[in-house]
Design an enzyme around this catalytic site. Structure first.
Site, PDB file in Angstrom:
ATOM      1  N   HIS A 307     -29.742 -60.434 -66.232  1.00 38.64           N
ATOM      2  CA  HIS A 307     -30.968 -60.879 -65.568  1.00 38.64           C
ATOM      3  C   HIS A 307     -31.261 -62.302 -65.994  1.00 38.64           C
ATOM      4  O   HIS A 307     -31.028 -62.688 -67.151  1.00 38.64           O
ATOM      5  CB  HIS A 307     -32.145 -59.969 -65.950  1.00 38.64           C
ATOM      6  N   ASP A 365     -32.609 -53.761 -60.700  1.00 38.41           N
ATOM      7  CA  ASP A 365     -32.136 -53.800 -59.321  1.00 38.41           C
ATOM      8  C   ASP A 365     -30.972 -52.844 -59.100  1.00 38.41           C
ATOM      9  O   ASP A 365     -30.839 -52.247 -58.028  1.00 38.41           O
ATOM     10  CB  ASP A 365     -31.716 -55.231 -58.947  1.00 38.41           C
TER      11      ASP A 365
END
Length: 430
Positions: A307, A365
């Site tokens: 991330h 995600d």
């Protein structure tokens, strides 16, 4: 705030003292607001990665530690012990509600879930193959044409009504956008269902047969909403704040946020993750793609791992992995090749020292994409669900900004590198 410290900037025989502010958490901040007035220079920070555009009390992220706090409460505790509407109350009003406050808030939201009946005609103005995000941007922006009694941002009561309306109606708008895109009749909300269950039913019920919401799926959806509720000053939140600084009505501001979220670099990450799984195709091809991701001469990367903000681990992913496991155990993966690839990719990546050394763990995600796929949502609905979840964060930031006595219209500066002043040349002389 200011603690009597300052930074000294020296250039061109000038010396400027810039105040230093100390936050409750995070790095100190140098106040450069008077830099242009006193020094005649701007700062240059593309992407604003080193610039604080506001002060806020809502959300704090420590990417190095893998921490996400809403009003000081860790996201893992909220996702485990709370639920979405309670987190909405926390973000909006700053404190966890009492039992009575929560009951009243839930009742208020539940009783505002219906849309103005004429708005159904607005949906039908779109092409039948319109992307749900296009519908979402248009319909939310059009709310200002239907709800005139909540567009005056100078009236605290109207701001409150607009906030509740947006949180309450966004699931209905998102579900109807989905229904329209697949050619099915709209399903109206039901006041006896909780927020997540109501959304699932509006998406998957049909007039000929109702949809019984499984509590495991409802809980997983509620966690997706909770884990995406706010994420500090990201691109879409900054867009909402910038639109708000001009005095725009709340529906226009949130529509602007939705438009920004639509970008694949922002809200489309879980969709990109599913598209990667489709590209891999079958579990036996996973080693090939892992090898490509590890090859420094190949620019390929696995979507859904690592991330930009979290340099250690994504605290939201730890919580959502549990829900992903529960959903897959309930629905199975035998008949879904994508989910088979996802489970095996997760396993191999977590066992590979390269990924652990590089801190490339599955992020939120990755797991949200798996859950939504298993529930039966097409990838075109992933970003609308993200927008639905983030609405409360946008509204909280919008309200906070309007209460800020230092509020000014946003006006970023630039490093101009075009032509200097020159005289116009008549066309016959060019």
């Amino acid at each position: 705030m200011a603690d009597n410290r300052s930074a000294t900037l020296r250039f061109d025989n000038k010396e400027i003292e810039l105040p230093i502010y100390s936050p409750t958490a995070g790095p100190d901040v140098i106040d450069i607001r008077k830099l242009y007035g006193q020094g005649g220079v701007f700062t240059y920070d593309p992407g604003f990665t080193s610039t604080a555009s506001c002060d806020s009390t809502i959300t704090f992220i420590d990417g190095d530690k893998g921490e996400l706090l809403h009003r000081g409460y860790p996201i893992d505790q909220l996702a485990e012990k709370s639920h979405y509407l309670e987190v909405c109350y926390l973000l909006l009003y700053g404190e966890l509600p009492t039992g009575k406050q929560l009951e009243d808030f839930e009742s208020l939201v539940t009783n505002h879930t219906m849309l103005h009946d004429q708005m159904s005609y607005f949906f039908r103005g779109f092409r039948r193959d319109a992307h749900p995000m296009a519908i979402l941007v248009g319909v939310v922006g059009a709310m200002s044409a239907f709800y005139h009694d909540s567009t005056d941002i100078s009236d605290p009561q109207q701001r409150e009504v607009a906030s509740i309306r947006l949180i309450a109606k966004m699931p209905t708008i998102a579900a109807w956008a989905y229904k329209f895109s697949i050619g099915q009749p709209f399903i109206y909300p039901r006041n006896d269902l909780d927020y997540a269950s109501n959304f699932l039913r509006m998406c998957f019920a049909v007039p000929a047969q109702d949809y019984e919401v499984n509590p495991i799926l409802s809980r997983a959806m509620d966690r997706i909403f909770t884990l995406h509720a706010d994420h500090e000053q990201n691109a879409s939140t900054s867009t909402v704040r910038l639109a708000s600084s001009s005095g725009a009505n709340p529906f226009a501001c949130i529509a602007a946020g939705i438009a920004c979220l639509w970008g694949p670099a922002h809200g489309g990450a879980n969709q990109a993750c599913l598209e990667m799984l489709k590209e891999i195709g079958t579990p036996d091809r996973i080693p090939e793609f892992i090898a490509r991701a590890k090859d420094k001469d190949d620019n390929y990367r696995l979507m859904g791992f690592g991330h930009r903000v979290y340099k250690n681990h994504d605290p939201r992913a730890t919580v959502l992995k549990q829900s992903a496991d529960e959903v897959l155990n309930l629905l199975g993966v035998e008949d879904n090749p994508l989910l088979q690839v996802a489970k095996e990719l997760e396993k191999q990546a977590l066992e590979d020292p390269y990924f652990s050394e590089k801190k490339l763990f599955p992020n939120v995600d990755f797991y949200s994409g798996i859950i939504l796929e298993a529930m039966g949502f097409p990838t075109s609905m992933f970003t609308p669900i993200f927008a639905l979840s983030r609405t409360v964060g946008w509204i909280s930031q919008w309200k906070e900004q309007l209460d800020d006595p230092q509020l000014k219209i946003g006006r970023p500066r630039q490093l101009y590198q075009g032509a200097a002043m020159r005289d116009y040349v008549d066309v016959e002389k060019r």
